[in-house]
Design a protein around this motif. Structure first.
Motif, PDB file in Angstrom:
ATOM      1  N   PRO A   1      -3.941   0.394   6.318  1.00 30.17           N
ATOM      2  CA  PRO A   1      -4.183   0.295   4.878  1.00 30.17           C
ATOM      3  C   PRO A   1      -5.185  -0.797   4.472  1.00 30.17           C
ATOM      4  O   PRO A   1      -5.541  -0.886   3.301  1.00 30.17           O
ATOM      5  CB  PRO A   1      -2.794  -0.028   4.318  1.00 30.17           C
TER       6      PRO A   1
ATOM      7  N   GLY B   1      -1.084  15.106   4.864  1.00 34.20           N
ATOM      8  CA  GLY B   1      -1.621  13.904   5.484  1.00 34.20           C
ATOM      9  C   GLY B   1      -1.965  14.185   6.943  1.00 34.20           C
ATOM     10  O   GLY B   1      -1.742  15.295   7.454  1.00 34.20           O
ATOM     11  N   SER B   2      -2.456  13.155   7.629  1.00 27.99           N
ATOM     12  CA  SER B   2      -2.905  13.361   9.014  1.00 27.99           C
ATOM     13  C   SER B   2      -1.791  13.910   9.921  1.00 27.99           C
ATOM     14  O   SER B   2      -2.067  14.774  10.773  1.00 27.99           O
ATOM     15  CB  SER B   2      -3.497  12.069   9.581  1.00 27.99           C
TER      16      SER B   2
ATOM     17  N   ASP C   1      -5.603   4.378  11.180  1.00 24.00           N
ATOM     18  CA  ASP C   1      -5.921   4.500   9.754  1.00 24.00           C
ATOM     19  C   ASP C   1      -5.091   3.488   8.965  1.00 24.00           C
ATOM     20  O   ASP C   1      -4.251   3.860   8.130  1.00 24.00           O
ATOM     21  CB  ASP C   1      -5.615   5.951   9.317  1.00 24.00           C
TER      22      ASP C   1
ATOM     23  N   MET D   1       7.620   1.521  13.459  1.00 21.19           N
ATOM     24  CA  MET D   1       7.174   0.242  14.050  1.00 21.19           C
ATOM     25  C   MET D   1       5.684   0.048  13.816  1.00 21.19           C
ATOM     26  O   MET D   1       4.990   0.949  13.319  1.00 21.19           O
ATOM     27  CB  MET D   1       7.478   0.233  15.559  1.00 21.19           C
ATOM     28  N   ASP D   2       5.207  -1.122  14.188  1.00 23.33           N
ATOM     29  CA  ASP D   2       3.788  -1.431  14.045  1.00 23.33           C
ATOM     30  C   ASP D   2       2.948  -0.473  14.910  1.00 23.33           C
ATOM     31  O   ASP D   2       3.226  -0.296  16.100  1.00 23.33           O
ATOM     32  CB  ASP D   2       3.563  -2.885  14.479  1.00 23.33           C
ATOM     33  N   GLY D   3       1.964   0.113  14.302  1.00 18.30           N
ATOM     34  CA  GLY D   3       1.167   1.128  14.986  1.00 18.30           C
ATOM     35  C   GLY D   3       0.365   0.585  16.160  1.00 18.30           C
ATOM     36  O   GLY D   3       0.139   1.291  17.149  1.00 18.30           O
TER      37      GLY D   3
ATOM     38  N   GLU E   1       4.888   4.599  11.772  1.00 19.21           N
ATOM     39  CA  GLU E   1       4.832   4.217  10.356  1.00 19.21           C
ATOM     40  C   GLU E   1       5.789   3.031  10.196  1.00 19.21           C
ATOM     41  O   GLU E   1       6.979   3.157  10.431  1.00 19.21           O
ATOM     42  CB  GLU E   1       5.219   5.414   9.474  1.00 19.21           C
ATOM     43  N   LEU E   2       5.221   1.894   9.803  1.00 20.60           N
ATOM     44  CA  LEU E   2       5.996   0.656   9.753  1.00 20.60           C
ATOM     45  C   LEU E   2       7.014   0.660   8.610  1.00 20.60           C
ATOM     46  O   LEU E   2       8.108   0.115   8.734  1.00 20.60           O
ATOM     47  CB  LEU E   2       5.036  -0.532   9.592  1.00 20.60           C
TER      48      LEU E   2
ATOM     49  N   THR F   1      -1.503   6.009  14.525  1.00 22.51           N
ATOM     50  CA  THR F   1      -0.899   4.669  14.486  1.00 22.51           C
ATOM     51  C   THR F   1      -0.381   4.275  13.099  1.00 22.51           C
ATOM     52  O   THR F   1       0.485   3.420  12.982  1.00 22.51           O
ATOM     53  CB  THR F   1      -1.906   3.596  14.942  1.00 22.51           C
ATOM     54  N   HIS F   2      -0.969   4.830  12.045  1.00 23.69           N
ATOM     55  CA  HIS F   2      -0.564   4.487  10.679  1.00 23.69           C
ATOM     56  C   HIS F   2      -0.407   5.819   9.942  1.00 23.69           C
ATOM     57  O   HIS F   2      -1.349   6.318   9.318  1.00 23.69           O
ATOM     58  CB  HIS F   2      -1.617   3.612  10.002  1.00 23.69           C
ATOM     59  N   SER F   3       0.794   6.379  10.005  1.00 20.61           N
ATOM     60  CA  SER F   3       0.940   7.807   9.714  1.00 20.61           C
ATOM     61  C   SER F   3       1.110   8.164   8.252  1.00 20.61           C
ATOM     62  O   SER F   3       0.738   9.255   7.830  1.00 20.61           O
ATOM     63  CB  SER F   3       2.136   8.368  10.491  1.00 20.61           C
ATOM     64  N   GLY F   4       1.730   7.277   7.467  1.00 19.20           N
ATOM     65  CA  GLY F   4       2.048   7.670   6.094  1.00 19.20           C
ATOM     66  C   GLY F   4       3.217   8.646   6.080  1.00 19.20           C
ATOM     67  O   GLY F   4       3.932   8.808   7.070  1.00 19.20           O
TER      68      GLY F   4
ATOM     69  N   LYS G   1     -12.049  11.879   6.219  1.00 16.61           N
ATOM     70  CA  LYS G   1     -11.257  11.608   7.434  1.00 16.61           C
ATOM     71  C   LYS G   1     -10.600  12.872   7.968  1.00 16.61           C
ATOM     72  O   LYS G   1     -10.653  13.152   9.170  1.00 16.61           O
ATOM     73  CB  LYS G   1     -10.197  10.556   7.055  1.00 16.61           C
ATOM     74  N   HIS G   2      -9.999  13.650   7.092  1.00 14.86           N
ATOM     75  CA  HIS G   2      -9.232  14.820   7.547  1.00 14.86           C
ATOM     76  C   HIS G   2     -10.141  15.961   7.983  1.00 14.86           C
ATOM     77  O   HIS G   2      -9.789  16.717   8.897  1.00 14.86           O
ATOM     78  CB  HIS G   2      -8.257  15.261   6.452  1.00 14.86           C
TER      79      HIS G   2
ATOM     80  N   TYR H   1       0.818  -1.211   0.000  1.00 13.34           N
ATOM     81  CA  TYR H   1       0.000   0.000   0.000  1.00 13.34           C
ATOM     82  C   TYR H   1       0.853   1.263   0.000  1.00 13.34           C
ATOM     83  O   TYR H   1       1.781   1.405   0.779  1.00 13.34           O
ATOM     84  CB  TYR H   1      -0.925   0.007   1.223  1.00 13.34           C
TER      85      TYR H   1
HETATM   86  C1  SAM Z   1      -3.864   4.884   4.881  1.00 10.07           C
HETATM   87  S1  SAM Z   1      -2.167   5.200   5.059  1.00 10.07           S
HETATM   88  C2  SAM Z   1      -2.103   6.420   6.306  1.00 10.07           C
HETATM   89  C3  SAM Z   1      -2.536   7.761   5.883  1.00 10.07           C
HETATM   90  C4  SAM Z   1      -2.450   8.814   6.944  1.00 10.07           C
HETATM   91  N1  SAM Z   1      -3.058   8.366   8.192  1.00 10.07           N
HETATM   92  C5  SAM Z   1      -3.122  10.093   6.510  1.00 10.07           C
HETATM   93  O1  SAM Z   1      -4.314  10.272   6.784  1.00 10.07           O
HETATM   94  O2  SAM Z   1      -2.449  10.910   5.877  1.00 10.07           O
HETATM   95  C6  SAM Z   1      -1.612   3.785   5.944  1.00 10.07           C
HETATM   96  C7  SAM Z   1      -0.123   3.795   6.263  1.00 10.07           C
HETATM   97  O3  SAM Z   1       0.131   2.764   7.211  1.00 10.07           O
HETATM   98  C8  SAM Z   1       1.410   2.210   6.947  1.00 10.07           C
HETATM   99  N2  SAM Z   1       1.420   0.881   7.600  1.00 10.07           N
HETATM  100  C9  SAM Z   1       1.093  -0.325   7.125  1.00 10.07           C
HETATM  101  N3  SAM Z   1       1.110  -1.258   8.090  1.00 10.07           N
HETATM  102  C10 SAM Z   1       1.451  -0.616   9.241  1.00 10.07           C
HETATM  103  C11 SAM Z   1       1.593  -1.011  10.586  1.00 10.07           C
HETATM  104  N4  SAM Z   1       1.404  -2.290  10.968  1.00 10.07           N
HETATM  105  N5  SAM Z   1       1.929  -0.078  11.509  1.00 10.07           N
HETATM  106  C12 SAM Z   1       2.122   1.220  11.141  1.00 10.07           C
HETATM  107  N6  SAM Z   1       2.001   1.649   9.869  1.00 10.07           N
HETATM  108  C13 SAM Z   1       1.652   0.763   8.938  1.00 10.07           C
HETATM  109  C14 SAM Z   1       1.524   2.203   5.452  1.00 10.07           C
HETATM  110  O4  SAM Z   1       2.876   2.166   5.042  1.00 10.07           O
HETATM  111  C15 SAM Z   1       0.806   3.519   5.092  1.00 10.07           C
HETATM  112  O5  SAM Z   1       1.740   4.564   4.997  1.00 10.07           O
END
Ligand code: SAM
Length: 280
Positions: free
Chosen positions: A166, A99-100, A164, A142-144, A118-119, A40-43, A17-18, A3
Motif C-alpha cells: 500500500p 482484485g488480484s 503490491d 502475515m507480512d507479505g 494479507e496482513l 504478497t499484498h492480497s487485499g 496492474k490487472h 490503507y
Molecule cells: C494495494 S492493496 C492490494 C490490492 C491487491 N493486490 C489487488 O490488486 O487487488 C494492499 C494490501 O496490502 C495489505 N497489507 C498492508 N501491509 C501488508 C503487509 N506487510 N503484508 C501483507 N499485506 C499487507 C493491505 O491491508 C491491503 O489490503
C-alpha cells in the motif's frame, strides 16, 4: 495500517496492474507444467463498486468505468478481453470488481497453486470468503515479504510473484527492492511483478536506479501517467517492474499502454514509458 483498497478498487492503477497481471499469467499457462502464483499484498479479493467506500472516491469511474463497453481498437481489445471478461456489469451498473487474488483464481488451472498474504486480519477473513474453500489456494495472515521469503522457491519452480504494497511506509520502495533481491537469490528464474505509485517527488528515481545498478537481470519497467504534474503526494501514474517477463510482454505493452494512456487520461500529461532497467 489505514490503507483500504476498497476506496481505490477498479481505478486506473488497478486497470493497468490487472491487465498486465492477466497477460503474464496467460503466458505462463502456455506450458502445461504447474505454476505457483504468490501474491504478497492480497487485499480482500472482491470489491463492490456500489459500496460506500467506492462511491465516496468514485475512482473506478476513471478506471474500469472507462473500459467497460468501450469501443477499443481490435488489437487492444483482444489483449484486454481475458481481463475484461472477469469484470461483470457495465459502466453504468458495475458489478463486483475482482482484485488480484480473484483474477488469478479465475484464470489458473487445476494443476496450479496460489499463495496469498494479507496482513490485515479482517481483510484476510474477507479474502477467504471471496475465494471460497479451494485446495489450490493458501491464505496467510502475515507480512507479505516474510511470506515471500518462506515461499521461494516454490515446489513448482515456475510462476509469478506479485508485490503490491500500500506504500504507507516511507521506506516501501527499499523494502520491496530488498524483498525482491532476497527472493531472486533463492529463485532467480521466477517472474516478479512489482507495482509502485508515481507521485511528484515520490522517490521512484532511486528505486529504478537501484535496480538498474543491481545484480538482477532482465528487468522490464512499464509505466503509465494519467496526468502530468499534480500536487505533491497525489497519484499521477503508476508503474510495474517485471523481472524475467514473458518474452511477449514488451510487445504486448507496446500495444496496450498507448491505448490505456489515451483511454485513462485525466489531463494533458497522460503518457506511457517502456524501458529495460537491465537486459540479459
Ligand atoms: C494495494 S492493496 C492490494 C490490492 C491487491 N493486490 C489487488 O490488486 O487487488 C494492499 C494490501 O496490502 C495489505 N497489507 C498492508 N501491509 C501488508 C503487509 N506487510 N503484508 C501483507 N499485506 C499487507 C493491505 O491491508 C491491503 O489490503
Amino acid at each position: 495500517m489505514n490503507y483500504r483498497h476498497a476506496f481505490h478498487a477498479g481505478n486506473f492503477a488497478d486497470v493497468f496492474k490487472h491487465a498486465l497481471l492477466t497477460r503474464i499469467l496467460l503466458y505462463l499457462m502456455r506450458k502445461d507444467a504447474p505454476l505457483r502464483y504468490l501474491d504478497t499484498h492480497s487485499g480482500v479479493g472482491r470489491y463492490d463498486l456500489s459500496s460506500e467506500e467506492a462511491l465516496r472516491t468514485g475512482e473506478w469511474r476513471d478506471g474500469i468505468g472507462r473500459l467497460l463497453g468501450a469501443d477499443l481498437p481490435p488489437a487492444t481489445a483482444a489483449l484486454l478481453e481475458p481481463y475484461l471478461r472477469l469484470v461483470p456489469g457495465t459502466a453504468q451498473a458495475p458489478g463486483a470488481y475482482p482484485g488480484s487474488p480473484l483474477i488469478a483464481q479465475r484464470l489458473l488451472r487445476p494443476q496450479d497453486r496460489m499463495t496469498f498474504s494479507e496482513l490485515h486480519e479482517h481483510d484476510s477473513r474477507r479474502l477467504v470468503r471471496s475465494l471460497g474453500l479451494e485446495k489450490r489456494c493458501k491464505i496467510l495472515t502475515m507480512d507479505g515479504y516474510q511470506a515471500l521469503r518462506a515461499g521461494v522457491p516454490p515446489v513448482e519452480r515456475r510462476g509469478l510473484v506479485l508485490m503490491d504494497p500500500p506504500f504507507e511506509e516511507r521506506d516501501e520502495f527499499e523494502r520491496m527492492a530488498r524483498a525482491l533481491e532476497n527472493a531472486w537469490e533463492k529463485w532467480p528464474t521466477g517472474t516478479y511483478a512489482l507495482w509502485y505509485p508515481l507521485k511528484v517527488a515520490g522517490g521512484v528515481d532511486d528505486f529504478r536506479q537501484y535496480l538498474a545498478d543491481g545484480p538482477i537481470r532482465k528487468v522490464l519497467c512499464l509505466e503509465l501517467d494519467v496526468d502530468h504534474l499534480r500536487e505533491v503526494g497525489a497519484l499521477k501514474g503508476c508503474g510495474l517492474v517485471v523481472v524475467n517477463p514473458p518474452f511477449v510482454l514488451e510487445e504486448e505493452a507496446r500495444e496496450l499502454l498507448p491505448a490505456l494512456a489515451a483511454r485513462l487520461a485525466q489531463g494533458p500529461g497522460a503518457a506511457y514509458r517502456i524501458s529495460w532497467l537491465t537486459g540479459e
